[in-house]
Design a protein around this motif. Sequence first.
Motif, PDB file in Angstrom:
ATOM      1  N   ILE A 168      11.746  -5.817 -19.650  1.00  0.00           N
ATOM      2  CA  ILE A 168      10.417  -6.337 -19.973  1.00  0.00           C
ATOM      3  C   ILE A 168      10.239  -7.658 -19.254  1.00  0.00           C
ATOM      4  O   ILE A 168      11.062  -8.566 -19.392  1.00  0.00           O
ATOM      5  CB  ILE A 168      10.246  -6.500 -21.494  1.00  0.00           C
ATOM      6  CG1 ILE A 168      10.370  -5.121 -22.157  1.00  0.00           C
ATOM      7  CG2 ILE A 168       8.928  -7.160 -21.831  1.00  0.00           C
ATOM      8  CD1 ILE A 168      10.357  -5.139 -23.649  1.00  0.00           C
ATOM      9  N   ASP A 169       9.159  -7.757 -18.495  1.00  0.00           N
ATOM     10  CA  ASP A 169       8.882  -8.964 -17.708  1.00  0.00           C
ATOM     11  C   ASP A 169      10.085  -9.358 -16.863  1.00  0.00           C
ATOM     12  O   ASP A 169      10.495 -10.515 -16.825  1.00  0.00           O
ATOM     13  CB  ASP A 169       8.457 -10.112 -18.632  1.00  0.00           C
ATOM     14  CG  ASP A 169       7.185  -9.805 -19.391  1.00  0.00           C
ATOM     15  OD1 ASP A 169       6.316  -9.091 -18.837  1.00  0.00           O
ATOM     16  OD2 ASP A 169       7.056 -10.256 -20.548  1.00  0.00           O
ATOM     17  N   LEU A 176       6.685   0.249 -26.541  1.00  0.00           N
ATOM     18  CA  LEU A 176       7.819   1.063 -26.115  1.00  0.00           C
ATOM     19  C   LEU A 176       7.659   2.515 -26.556  1.00  0.00           C
ATOM     20  O   LEU A 176       8.185   3.424 -25.916  1.00  0.00           O
ATOM     21  CB  LEU A 176       9.123   0.503 -26.663  1.00  0.00           C
ATOM     22  CG  LEU A 176       9.479  -0.922 -26.242  1.00  0.00           C
ATOM     23  CD1 LEU A 176      10.754  -1.379 -26.929  1.00  0.00           C
ATOM     24  CD2 LEU A 176       9.618  -1.026 -24.742  1.00  0.00           C
ATOM     25  N   LEU A 205      10.225   1.880 -19.272  1.00  0.00           N
ATOM     26  CA  LEU A 205      10.699   0.557 -19.684  1.00  0.00           C
ATOM     27  C   LEU A 205      12.153   0.586 -20.149  1.00  0.00           C
ATOM     28  O   LEU A 205      12.752  -0.457 -20.376  1.00  0.00           O
ATOM     29  CB  LEU A 205       9.823  -0.006 -20.808  1.00  0.00           C
ATOM     30  CG  LEU A 205       8.363  -0.276 -20.457  1.00  0.00           C
ATOM     31  CD1 LEU A 205       7.603  -0.760 -21.696  1.00  0.00           C
ATOM     32  CD2 LEU A 205       8.256  -1.296 -19.349  1.00  0.00           C
ATOM     33  N   HIS A 250       7.870  -7.975 -27.354  1.00  0.00           N
ATOM     34  CA  HIS A 250       7.255  -8.993 -26.502  1.00  0.00           C
ATOM     35  C   HIS A 250       5.898  -8.541 -25.960  1.00  0.00           C
ATOM     36  O   HIS A 250       5.577  -8.741 -24.785  1.00  0.00           O
ATOM     37  CB  HIS A 250       8.181  -9.386 -25.352  1.00  0.00           C
ATOM     38  CG  HIS A 250       9.533  -9.858 -25.797  1.00  0.00           C
ATOM     39  ND1 HIS A 250       9.714 -10.965 -26.585  1.00  0.00           N
ATOM     40  CD2 HIS A 250      10.766  -9.343 -25.575  1.00  0.00           C
ATOM     41  CE1 HIS A 250      11.005 -11.131 -26.822  1.00  0.00           C
ATOM     42  NE2 HIS A 250      11.659 -10.156 -26.222  1.00  0.00           N
ATOM     43  N   GLY A 251       5.120  -7.888 -26.827  1.00  0.00           N
ATOM     44  CA  GLY A 251       3.782  -7.454 -26.459  1.00  0.00           C
ATOM     45  C   GLY A 251       3.704  -6.159 -25.678  1.00  0.00           C
ATOM     46  O   GLY A 251       2.618  -5.721 -25.310  1.00  0.00           O
ATOM     47  N   HIS A 252       4.826  -5.518 -25.396  1.00  0.00           N
ATOM     48  CA  HIS A 252       4.857  -4.260 -24.648  1.00  0.00           C
ATOM     49  C   HIS A 252       5.125  -3.101 -25.601  1.00  0.00           C
ATOM     50  O   HIS A 252       6.053  -3.157 -26.409  1.00  0.00           O
ATOM     51  CB  HIS A 252       5.939  -4.289 -23.566  1.00  0.00           C
ATOM     52  CG  HIS A 252       5.672  -5.299 -22.506  1.00  0.00           C
ATOM     53  ND1 HIS A 252       4.965  -5.005 -21.368  1.00  0.00           N
ATOM     54  CD2 HIS A 252       6.005  -6.612 -22.412  1.00  0.00           C
ATOM     55  CE1 HIS A 252       4.878  -6.084 -20.610  1.00  0.00           C
ATOM     56  NE2 HIS A 252       5.504  -7.082 -21.229  1.00  0.00           N
ATOM     57  N   THR A 282       6.931  -2.060 -30.546  1.00  0.00           N
ATOM     58  CA  THR A 282       6.586  -3.035 -29.508  1.00  0.00           C
ATOM     59  C   THR A 282       7.658  -4.113 -29.403  1.00  0.00           C
ATOM     60  O   THR A 282       8.346  -4.432 -30.363  1.00  0.00           O
ATOM     61  CB  THR A 282       5.228  -3.716 -29.795  1.00  0.00           C
ATOM     62  OG1 THR A 282       5.309  -4.397 -31.055  1.00  0.00           O
ATOM     63  CG2 THR A 282       4.093  -2.713 -29.827  1.00  0.00           C
TER      64      THR A 282
END
Length: 101
Positions: free
Chosen positions: A59-60, A10, A36, A6-8, A4
């Motif tokens: 990401i974001d 992968l 991603l 930043h909270g995502h 992961t």
Amino acid sequence: MKATMHGHVLAEAPDDETIVIEGNVYFPPTTVLHDLLSESDTQYTCPWKGRSQYFNATIDDKQVRDVAWSYPDLRASAIDVVGRDFSGYVAFSPGVVVSRG
């Protein structure tokens, strides 16, 4: 195992499907969220594994360079050393948290 950033998530795979090489956890390509990741232009050739492919993560709406790498065309001797074909498996840089599911 789960990777992961930043909270995502992968990548996520059962422990027995990952391979640990030189302290890095390699995930099977089918367990990596490629939406991603995008190919990086970073070049590197490992003396015993061969040419690598690096990946950037988005990401974001922010791109993080070279967060992962893979060896798409392993040297046969690398497969012999590891005892398993890990062509295309993906490992992550220290900025990515890899933990047990």
